[in-house]
Design an enzyme around this catalytic site. Structure first.
Site, PDB file in Angstrom:
ATOM      1  N   THR A   1       0.670  -1.004  -0.027  1.00 28.79           N
ATOM      2  CA  THR A   1       0.071   0.202  -0.136  1.00 28.79           C
ATOM      3  C   THR A   1       1.050   1.198   0.221  1.00 28.79           C
ATOM      4  OG1 THR A   1      -1.694   1.276   1.446  1.00 28.79           O
ATOM      5  CG2 THR A   1      -0.138  -0.282   2.567  1.00 28.79           C
ATOM      6  N   ASP A   2       0.369   2.324  -0.596  1.00 21.77           N
ATOM      7  CA  ASP A   2       1.042   3.677  -0.320  1.00 21.77           C
ATOM      8  C   ASP A   2       1.358   4.023   0.983  1.00 21.77           C
ATOM      9  OD1 ASP A   2      -1.682   4.205  -0.117  1.00 21.77           O
ATOM     10  OD2 ASP A   2      -1.707   5.835  -1.692  1.00 21.77           O
ATOM     11  N   GLU A   3       0.383   3.655   2.084  1.00 20.56           N
ATOM     12  CA  GLU A   3       0.258   4.118   3.482  1.00 20.56           C
ATOM     13  C   GLU A   3       1.707   3.902   3.982  1.00 20.56           C
ATOM     14  OE1 GLU A   3      -2.830   3.210   5.796  1.00 20.56           O
ATOM     15  OE2 GLU A   3      -4.295   3.376   4.261  1.00 20.56           O
TER      16      GLU A   3
ATOM     17  N   TYR B   1      -1.402  -0.471  11.357  1.00 20.33           N
ATOM     18  CA  TYR B   1      -1.607  -1.433  10.134  1.00 20.33           C
ATOM     19  C   TYR B   1      -0.455  -0.813   8.809  1.00 20.33           C
ATOM     20  CZ  TYR B   1      -3.227  -1.559   5.138  1.00 20.33           C
ATOM     21  OH  TYR B   1      -3.223  -1.702   3.708  1.00 20.33           O
TER      22      TYR B   1
ATOM     23  N   LYS C   1       2.348  -3.260   7.269  1.00 24.80           N
ATOM     24  CA  LYS C   1       2.783  -3.396   5.971  1.00 24.80           C
ATOM     25  C   LYS C   1       4.217  -3.095   5.516  1.00 24.80           C
ATOM     26  CE  LYS C   1       0.158  -4.454   2.781  1.00 24.80           C
ATOM     27  NZ  LYS C   1      -0.017  -5.872   2.627  1.00 24.80           N
TER      28      LYS C   1
HETATM   29  P1  NAD Z   1      -9.632  -7.329   2.788  1.00 25.19           P
HETATM   30  O1  NAD Z   1      -9.511  -6.950   4.185  1.00 25.19           O
HETATM   31  O2  NAD Z   1     -10.944  -6.846   1.954  1.00 25.19           O
HETATM   32  O3  NAD Z   1      -9.395  -8.663   2.451  1.00 25.19           O
HETATM   33  C1  NAD Z   1      -8.121  -9.293   2.906  1.00 25.19           C
HETATM   34  C2  NAD Z   1      -8.323 -10.996   2.877  1.00 25.19           C
HETATM   35  O4  NAD Z   1      -7.260 -11.485   3.622  1.00 25.19           O
HETATM   36  C3  NAD Z   1      -9.772 -11.476   3.571  1.00 25.19           C
HETATM   37  O5  NAD Z   1     -10.319 -12.250   3.051  1.00 25.19           O
HETATM   38  C4  NAD Z   1      -9.177 -12.030   4.962  1.00 25.19           C
HETATM   39  O6  NAD Z   1      -9.992 -13.121   5.237  1.00 25.19           O
HETATM   40  C5  NAD Z   1      -7.964 -12.598   4.557  1.00 25.19           C
HETATM   41  N1  NAD Z   1      -6.900 -12.945   5.375  1.00 25.19           N
HETATM   42  C6  NAD Z   1      -6.604 -12.074   6.582  1.00 25.19           C
HETATM   43  N2  NAD Z   1      -5.689 -12.565   7.387  1.00 25.19           N
HETATM   44  C7  NAD Z   1      -5.481 -13.854   6.785  1.00 25.19           C
HETATM   45  C8  NAD Z   1      -4.484 -15.003   7.240  1.00 25.19           C
HETATM   46  N3  NAD Z   1      -3.625 -14.883   8.293  1.00 25.19           N
HETATM   47  N4  NAD Z   1      -4.347 -15.909   6.258  1.00 25.19           N
HETATM   48  C9  NAD Z   1      -4.983 -15.979   4.801  1.00 25.19           C
HETATM   49  N5  NAD Z   1      -5.871 -14.984   4.803  1.00 25.19           N
HETATM   50  C10 NAD Z   1      -5.905 -13.900   5.525  1.00 25.19           C
HETATM   51  O7  NAD Z   1      -8.422  -6.084   2.136  1.00 25.19           O
HETATM   52  P2  NAD Z   1      -8.294  -5.874   0.574  1.00 25.19           P
HETATM   53  O8  NAD Z   1      -8.700  -4.295   0.610  1.00 25.19           O
HETATM   54  O9  NAD Z   1      -8.911  -6.530  -0.433  1.00 25.19           O
HETATM   55  O10 NAD Z   1      -6.744  -5.568   0.652  1.00 25.19           O
HETATM   56  C11 NAD Z   1      -5.754  -6.506   0.007  1.00 25.19           C
HETATM   57  C12 NAD Z   1      -4.439  -6.187  -0.093  1.00 25.19           C
HETATM   58  O11 NAD Z   1      -4.255  -5.033  -0.731  1.00 25.19           O
HETATM   59  C13 NAD Z   1      -3.793  -6.117   1.227  1.00 25.19           C
HETATM   60  O12 NAD Z   1      -2.747  -6.703   1.416  1.00 25.19           O
HETATM   61  C14 NAD Z   1      -3.727  -4.650   1.387  1.00 25.19           C
HETATM   62  O13 NAD Z   1      -2.890  -4.287   2.286  1.00 25.19           O
HETATM   63  C15 NAD Z   1      -3.547  -4.238   0.122  1.00 25.19           C
HETATM   64  N6  NAD Z   1      -4.088  -2.639  -0.412  1.00 25.19           N
HETATM   65  C16 NAD Z   1      -5.299  -2.488  -0.042  1.00 25.19           C
HETATM   66  C17 NAD Z   1      -5.831  -1.246  -0.513  1.00 25.19           C
HETATM   67  C18 NAD Z   1      -7.359  -1.009  -0.606  1.00 25.19           C
HETATM   68  O14 NAD Z   1      -7.705   0.313  -0.965  1.00 25.19           O
HETATM   69  N7  NAD Z   1      -8.235  -1.597   0.033  1.00 25.19           N
HETATM   70  C19 NAD Z   1      -5.102  -0.343  -1.044  1.00 25.19           C
HETATM   71  C20 NAD Z   1      -3.443  -0.510  -1.352  1.00 25.19           C
HETATM   72  C21 NAD Z   1      -3.163  -1.913  -0.901  1.00 25.19           C
HETATM   73  O1  TDX Z   2     -16.807   6.244   7.863  1.00 25.01           O
HETATM   74  C1  TDX Z   2     -15.750   6.641   7.766  1.00 25.01           C
HETATM   75  N1  TDX Z   2     -15.511   8.099   7.306  1.00 25.01           N
HETATM   76  C2  TDX Z   2     -14.523   8.698   6.995  1.00 25.01           C
HETATM   77  O2  TDX Z   2     -14.456   9.903   6.732  1.00 25.01           O
HETATM   78  C3  TDX Z   2     -14.519   5.942   7.207  1.00 25.01           C
HETATM   79  C4  TDX Z   2     -14.744   4.504   7.381  1.00 25.01           C
HETATM   80  C5  TDX Z   2     -13.575   6.677   6.714  1.00 25.01           C
HETATM   81  N2  TDX Z   2     -13.228   7.961   6.493  1.00 25.01           N
HETATM   82  C6  TDX Z   2     -12.149   8.488   5.870  1.00 25.01           C
HETATM   83  C7  TDX Z   2     -10.918   8.054   6.634  1.00 25.01           C
HETATM   84  C8  TDX Z   2      -9.955   8.168   5.259  1.00 25.01           C
HETATM   85  O3  TDX Z   2      -9.267   9.524   5.273  1.00 25.01           O
HETATM   86  O4  TDX Z   2     -12.172   8.222   4.764  1.00 25.01           O
HETATM   87  C9  TDX Z   2     -10.836   7.963   4.137  1.00 25.01           C
HETATM   88  C10 TDX Z   2     -10.643   6.427   3.768  1.00 25.01           C
HETATM   89  O5  TDX Z   2     -10.638   5.427   4.769  1.00 25.01           O
HETATM   90  P1  TDX Z   2     -10.656   4.089   4.762  1.00 25.01           P
HETATM   91  O6  TDX Z   2     -11.659   3.447   3.874  1.00 25.01           O
HETATM   92  O7  TDX Z   2     -10.618   3.247   6.068  1.00 25.01           O
HETATM   93  O8  TDX Z   2      -9.276   3.969   3.955  1.00 25.01           O
HETATM   94  P2  TDX Z   2      -7.520   4.393   4.222  1.00 25.01           P
HETATM   95  O9  TDX Z   2      -7.627   4.386   5.668  1.00 25.01           O
HETATM   96  O10 TDX Z   2      -7.287   5.637   3.635  1.00 25.01           O
HETATM   97  O11 TDX Z   2      -6.947   3.043   4.010  1.00 25.01           O
HETATM   98  C11 TDX Z   2      -7.230   2.359   2.772  1.00 25.01           C
HETATM   99  O12 TDX Z   2      -6.387   2.471   1.586  1.00 25.01           O
HETATM  100  C12 TDX Z   2      -5.174   1.832   1.722  1.00 25.01           C
HETATM  101  C13 TDX Z   2      -7.413   0.833   3.104  1.00 25.01           C
HETATM  102  O13 TDX Z   2      -8.428   0.429   4.217  1.00 25.01           O
HETATM  103  C14 TDX Z   2      -5.829   0.159   3.259  1.00 25.01           C
HETATM  104  O14 TDX Z   2      -6.158  -1.206   3.303  1.00 25.01           O
HETATM  105  C15 TDX Z   2      -5.091   0.599   2.007  1.00 25.01           C
HETATM  106  O15 TDX Z   2      -3.712  -0.043   2.287  1.00 25.01           O
END
Ligand code: NAD
Ligand code: TDX
Length: 331
Positions: A118-120, A145, A149
């Site tokens: 992630t970019d975080e 978190y 990562k």
């Molecule tokens: P998500 O939380 O929707 O899904 C994560 C999945 O991993 C779930 O199905 C969970 O059951 C599984 N999991 C958790 N612990 C596990 C373990 N120990 N063994 C096997 N499976 C396990 O997450 P997502 O949003 O789909 O993110 C997927 C990946 O992308 C992550 O690595 C996250 O850091 C990265 N990422 C997400 C975002 C975003 O905006 N959602 C952005 C950049 C990177």
């Molecule tokens: O109810 C809400 N209201 C609100 O204002 C929630 C849930 C979030 N927010 C804000 C917080 C953040 O500034 O919205 C923005 C996005 O929040 P999230 O969806 O929790 O995402 P973020 O914390 O930016 O992280 C996401 O992007 C990078 C993913 O959850 C991560 O897994 C990924 O690595």
């Protein structure tokens, strides 16, 4: 090609599996997922891939899956910042130790790994500057978190350099699209509205995220798997910077609500101000470009998906909102 997709019952992993099955019939997929609260098995309904319930922290499970495969794509992680502030321990276990277990297995069996990050990991940027993250930006994570990562990325690099593991890393910006858990910002606001509740904006809503459609992220992952250079990191982003307030305004418009029909709630501790990705390396070297760069159109499609798929999200909605209400500072 036979790939193991970890975390394939989560948001991005399930979209990756669905898209791969639809577009690459020659690819065989085995999904491994621990089915934590964040998973939804029905995201893979009708897809017809092999599914194993198991944790990436379990060396025996991982070894058996990696041995016959060609490559592993690691989506599995604990992913919600807010949860990592309440209880960081599962994040350390899955995101750090789980990645180490995968690295150990791909090293032993000499298999390819692509690690999704992630970019975080780069921390945040000031509001209103042209500065963006690049592959050279120093790591400066803010939350448990993002620190976990960041640790996982460091482990991948160490295994590449010290043990010759064949791995690549990608750091992507915020994803949106179908099958995203209702705890996350965009699905939470859409499903609040569809449930007759008001959206919840943290603080003043000035924080900026760089949004990318999940299909564009997953196409970039395939570009890296097929054409990426081993040992390299690629940043993935679609020039989608929007403040949370702007995103909420689009959701309110798409659902026919008044522009002021939302609540503000206490801000997240340590809340990162702004993320922004410079993805020029990926575009230049691997020829990737986002196909769904129109964020407002992608967001309208996402609103429609949640409207048409209530059976997917409704069972988990009340529990997610109850967990937000139980927090030290209810949100
Ligand atoms: P998500 O939380 O929707 O899904 C994560 C999945 O991993 C779930 O199905 C969970 O059951 C599984 N999991 C958790 N612990 C596990 C373990 N120990 N063994 C096997 N499976 C396990 O997450 P997502 O949003 O789909 O993110 C997927 C990946 O992308 C992550 O690595 C996250 O850091 C990265 N990422 C997400 C975002 C975003 O905006 N959602 C952005 C950049 C990177
Ligand atoms: O109810 C809400 N209201 C609100 O204002 C929630 C849930 C979030 N927010 C804000 C917080 C953040 O500034 O919205 C923005 C996005 O929040 P999230 O969806 O929790 O995402 P973020 O914390 O930016 O992280 C996401 O992007 C990078 C993913 O959850 C991560 O897994 C990924 O690595």
């Amino acid at each position: 090609m036979h790939i193991v997709v970890t975390g394939g019952a989560g948001f991005i992993g399930a979209n990756f599996v669905r898209r791969t099955v639809a577009t690459r019939p020659d690819v065989r997929i085995t999904v491994v997922d621990a089915l934590t609260y964040a998973a939804n098995e029905s995201s893979l309904d009708g897809v017809g891939v092999e599914f194993v319930k198991g944790s990436i922290t379990d060396p025996a499970v991982v070894d058996e899956l990696v041995a016959p495969a060609d490559a592993v794509v690691n989506f599995a992680a604990d992913t919600h910042n807010d949860n990592s502030l309440t209880d960081p321990w599962p994040f350390l276990d899955t995101n750090i130790r789980g990645t180490a277990v995968l690295l150990d297995a791909v090293r032993r069996h000499e298999k390819r790994l692509h690690h999704i990050s992630t970019d975080e990991v780069f921390g945040d940027l000031p509001l209103g500057t042209p500065e963006r993250f690049t592959e050279e930006t120093p790591y400066r994570p803010s939350s448990p978190y993002s620190a976990s990562k960041a640790s996982s990325d460091h482990l991948v690099r160490a295994w590449v350099r010290s043990f010759g593991v064949q791995a690549t890393i990608s750091n992507c910006s915020n994803n949106y699209g179908p099958y995203q858990h209702v705890e996350k910002f965009i699905p939470r606001q859409i499903t609040n509205i569809l449930s007759g509740e008001r959206p919840k904006l943290y603080g003043a809503g000035a924080n900026v995220r760089d949004w990318i459609h999940v299909d564009d992220h997953n196409d970039a992952v395939w570009a890296i798997l097929e054409r990426g250079t081993i040992g390299e990191t690629y940043l993935i982003g679609a020039d989608g910077e929007r403040s949370n307030r702007e995103v909420l305004a689009l959701i309110l418009e798409a659902t026919g609500r008044a522009p002021d029909d939302f609540d503000t709630v206490p801000d997240r501790a340590g809340h990162d101000l702004r993320y922004a990705i410079d993805s020029s390396k990926l575009r230049r070297e691997l020829g990737w470009a986002p196909a769904r760069a129109d964020f407002a159109a992608g967001l309208r499609d996402t609103v429609d998906w949640y409207r048409e798929n209530r059976a997917w999200w409704e069972p988990g909605k009340a529990g997610t909102e109850a967990a937000y209400a139980r927090r030290e500072t209810p949100r």
